[in-house]
Design a protein around this motif. Sequence first.
Motif, short mmCIF file in Angstrom:
data_model
loop_
_atom_site.label_atom_id
_atom_site.label_comp_id
_atom_site.label_asym_id
_atom_site.label_seq_id
_atom_site.Cartn_x
_atom_site.Cartn_y
_atom_site.Cartn_z
N LEU A 55 -6.32 -1.80 -5.16
CA LEU A 55 -7.04 -2.53 -4.11
C LEU A 55 -8.30 -3.20 -4.65
O LEU A 55 -8.68 -4.29 -4.20
CB LEU A 55 -7.40 -1.58 -2.97
CG LEU A 55 -6.22 -1.13 -2.10
CD1 LEU A 55 -6.63 0.02 -1.18
CD2 LEU A 55 -5.68 -2.29 -1.27
N VAL A 95 -4.38 3.86 -6.10
CA VAL A 95 -4.46 2.94 -4.96
C VAL A 95 -5.81 2.22 -4.95
O VAL A 95 -5.88 1.01 -4.71
CB VAL A 95 -4.24 3.71 -3.64
CG1 VAL A 95 -4.46 2.79 -2.44
CG2 VAL A 95 -2.84 4.31 -3.60
N ASN A 128 0.83 -1.21 0.00
CA ASN A 128 0.00 0.00 0.00
C ASN A 128 0.86 1.26 0.00
O ASN A 128 0.58 2.23 -0.72
CB ASN A 128 -0.91 0.01 1.23
CG ASN A 128 -1.97 -1.07 1.20
OD1 ASN A 128 -2.23 -1.68 0.17
ND2 ASN A 128 -2.59 -1.31 2.34
#
Length: 424
Positions: A367, A363, A347
Amino acid sequence: MPATAAENLDISDPKVDRTTPGKEGSPHFLRVLVLCATVALLDGYDTQAIAFAGPVIAPLWGVKTNAFGPVFSAALLGLMIGSTLFGAAADRWGRKPIICIAAAIFGLFSLLTATSSTMGELLLWRFLTGIGLGAAIPNLIALTAEHAPERHRALALGVMFCGFPAGALMCGLAAPAMVEAGGWELIFVIGGIFPLILAPILWWALKESPDWLSNRGLAKPNLVPVGQLFSKEFRGLSALLWLAFFANLFALYFLINWMPSVFTEAGLSFEAASQTTVILNVGGIAGGLLINPLIDRFGAFRILPVTFGFAGIAVALVGQIEPASALLLPAIFCAGIGVIGGQLGGNAFAAAAYPALLRASGVGWALSVGRIGAVAGPAIGGILLARGVGLEGLFLAAAASTLVPTAVFLLLGRKSPSSKELPT
């Protein structure tokens, strides 16, 4: 997105700074860190809640344990959708409002989960809860990264996101007492009340990203800017990150959803089986606090391949150990260090790799694709259980998937010239 001189930088190196704040970070950094960590803690609690409620609901409703595979997967499908849509929305409208909305969504639908009386209702409410949970995560990462001091950015992200396994740990520790005091429903009532209380506090106290405020007039990202993520500059990075997140979240959600159930069926008490996920998350907290500072010091390409390789060995060992053995919990702790700690490091890498105008989207999409793996993990676990696969085979399947992020970060390191210049 308009071309800039920064586009000539090697964005696959986590030490490249693609943001506008000074090296010392925002003056509001500590406040943002605490608030984001609190949201992550509640997010982790609500994500984990169904894994602890499942073994209690199954005998009450007269269903088999493997019937919870679709319920686990529904929540994770919601997480995938929430990460995608709300990550992109935050690049247009800001991180702060989306985080507040996300907390309200997952709080409300967690409360409604407690009203379920059928598997269909449980599946629906968990899916909608998952949308709120997924909406929060990429924006917590982006907002923390954009307030953090540059030299400690990975550490800050690791500390913030340790709230996630800490919330799961709290749920695991409290679940037996909550079930005894108020039934399985109390797990979700607690998980709903606190986010709803927190949402207005966030609106008042949380500070918007300085990066987003300074760059919002420069470009107008599409609501779902997947095309920009696959521009010439970012396509290799995006594809590899998506693959790594898919494989690691497959392993992670396989473990956190099925360990309480499979170890209960293997003969452990509900309390003892719940402790396996608690220990996994304790290992994850330790991993985040250990691995992310090492990434700040040495770079992701040296640390993450070792981390994910260690994860694979530890997960495989869990399936080789007898459930009653004293070695089980240490092996699970090591698995948490590798799998959860490695994800926290991934992350941080993703947040450093994308520029401010695409950070929440980048991001969020990584994810979201990872959530496909997270959906597949519990579903495949249910299929393997239905076919009579034993503990050894279950954990070998999870261990094999950790080899993929190991290979991805080795490949990214070989492709990045600047990785050769990292500190030794």
